[in-house]
Each structure stands twice: as C-alpha cells, then as structure tokens.
Motif scaffolding. Structure first.
Motif, mmCIF file in Angstrom:
data_model
loop_
_atom_site.group_PDB
_atom_site.id
_atom_site.type_symbol
_atom_site.label_atom_id
_atom_site.label_comp_id
_atom_site.label_asym_id
_atom_site.label_seq_id
_atom_site.Cartn_x
_atom_site.Cartn_y
_atom_site.Cartn_z
ATOM 1 N N TYR A 182 -1.798 2.821 -10.905
ATOM 2 C CA TYR A 182 -0.771 3.648 -11.551
ATOM 3 C C TYR A 182 -1.090 3.835 -13.040
ATOM 4 N N GLN B 206 3.971 1.439 -1.154
ATOM 5 C CA GLN B 206 4.619 1.495 -2.463
ATOM 6 C C GLN B 206 3.651 2.008 -3.522
ATOM 7 N N SER B 207 2.381 1.653 -3.383
ATOM 8 C CA SER B 207 1.371 2.078 -4.347
ATOM 9 C C SER B 207 1.242 3.595 -4.393
ATOM 10 N N MET C 25 -2.138 -2.175 -7.349
ATOM 11 C CA MET C 25 -1.179 -1.076 -7.350
ATOM 12 C C MET C 25 -0.808 -0.690 -8.781
ATOM 13 N N ASP D 36 0.838 -1.203 0.000
ATOM 14 C CA ASP D 36 0.000 0.000 0.000
ATOM 15 C C ASP D 36 0.874 1.254 0.000
ATOM 16 N N ARG E 276 1.981 5.816 -7.776
ATOM 17 C CA ARG E 276 1.005 6.750 -8.366
ATOM 18 C C ARG E 276 1.581 8.157 -8.456
ATOM 19 N N GLU F 78 -2.976 -7.417 -4.352
ATOM 20 C CA GLU F 78 -2.684 -6.027 -3.987
ATOM 21 C C GLU F 78 -1.661 -5.422 -4.940
#
Length: 199
Positions: free
Chosen positions: A138, A71-72, A134, A69, A76, A130
């Motif tokens: 993006y 890293q997501s 992610m 989460d 983005r 997940e």
C-alpha cells in the motif's frame, strides 16, 4: 451433532469454531475436542478432513492468511483516496480487531505448527509477515502517487506499523484500542515521510 449427520462446509465450521475457542479461551485451550465440541460435531469429523490436529491448525492459519490477501487488495485500491493515516488506521483496526493476534499467539505457542508453516513460509511470523507485506505494498502505491516522500523506506515503515499495531492489540483480556489510539501511533510512525514531502 450426531455421527452420520452431514455438516455443511465442515472445514469452515471447524475453522470458525476454532476461532471462537481461541478468542474466548486462548491458544492453550485449543484442542481437537474443544473445537469439535464448539462446532457441535463428533471428534471424528475433524479427522476425516485433516490428517491430524496440527494439520488442521496449519490450514486454519493459511485460511486466515488468505483473508489478509483479500484485505491487501482493498487497501491498495484505497491509495490516493482519503488520507494515508486514515487508510492505515482502518487497515490496522481491521487486521488486529479480528483473530489475527490470537493466531500469532497460537503459532508462537505450538512448535509443530510453526514447523509445518515453515514448509510453506520459510521466513517471518505467519500472519504478521503477510500483514507487513500488505502495508508495504500500500505504501509503495502511495509513494508512487507522491502522497509520501519518494525516499520513504516502505518496508521499515510497514514493519514498524505492524509491530506497534500488534503490541496495541496484544492484550486479549483488556479492551482493544480505539481508532484514536491506533491513529496516534500511525500518525507518529508516518509523520516524517509526510512532513518531508511537504518541505
């Protein structure tokens, strides 16, 4: 560590110890005794913090999902900078260059762990689901910015990238792929949506 000596942040130390055992010896070697020995603490420490070993493993997986989460958000925020392929390559290297592949192997090998995780995550393979979300998030931002084709199927692209990335990194005994190898796969997967944008 003898019984009675306090551990600072015992949960984090136990998670880190489990990760080391998992990476070094694989999912079959991951036992409560192996984790506490690696952490240098009494076996009872684990059971003071978790109902049983499968509860510990479920919390370990959820903790590692929380890292995805984080890293997501960073991925983005990279939208619109650098190249789409470069951003995706870095994201896959960061994701699979960690313990993610070993965690997936652990989930697949333990029925009780999968059952516990299904209570919170009823579909998909935890970690991989997940990770795909992610990548899709993006790519959605990049599509809105016009850097990939307006009709790009970001969900399918994300699943393809995660599946290919997982396969590249799945051999835990061999050397992990380098950025060039990962980049080649990314370039191939997203080539069509980038090329159509230029037409």
């Amino acid at each position: 560590m003898p019984t009675g000596v306090a551990m600072r942040d015992a949960r984090a130390q136990l998670f880190d110890a489990a990760e080391r055992v998992l990476l070094r010896d694989g999912p079959n070697a991951l036992t409560s005794r192996a984790v506490t020995t690696e952490a240098g603490c009494a076996k009872g420490v684990l059971h003071r913090h978790f109902a049983d070993f499968d509860a510990f493993l479920a919390e370990l997986v959820l903790d590692r999902i929380a890292r995805i989460d984080d890293q997501s958000v960073a991925l983005r925020e990279s939208a619109g900078t650098g190249t789409v392929a470069g951003n995706l390559t870095r994201a896959l290297m960061e994701l699979f260059g960690t313990v993610a592949v070993a965690i997936v192997g652990l989930i697949i090998s333990r029925d009780e762990l999968r059952a516990r995780l299904r209570q919170a995550r009823p579909s998909g393979v935890p970690v991989l689901a997940e990770a795909a979300a992610m990548i899709a998030a993006y790519l959605t931002v990049e599509r809105e910015m016009g850097r990939i084709a307006a009709d790009a199927d970001v969900d399918t692209l994300a699943l393809t990238l995660i599946g290919a990335g997982h396969l590249l990194f799945a051999d835990r005994k061999g050397a992990p792929p380098d950025a060039e190898a990962v980049g080649k796969v990314v370039d191939t997967v997203i080539a069509d949506v980038l090329q159509r944008r230029l037409l």
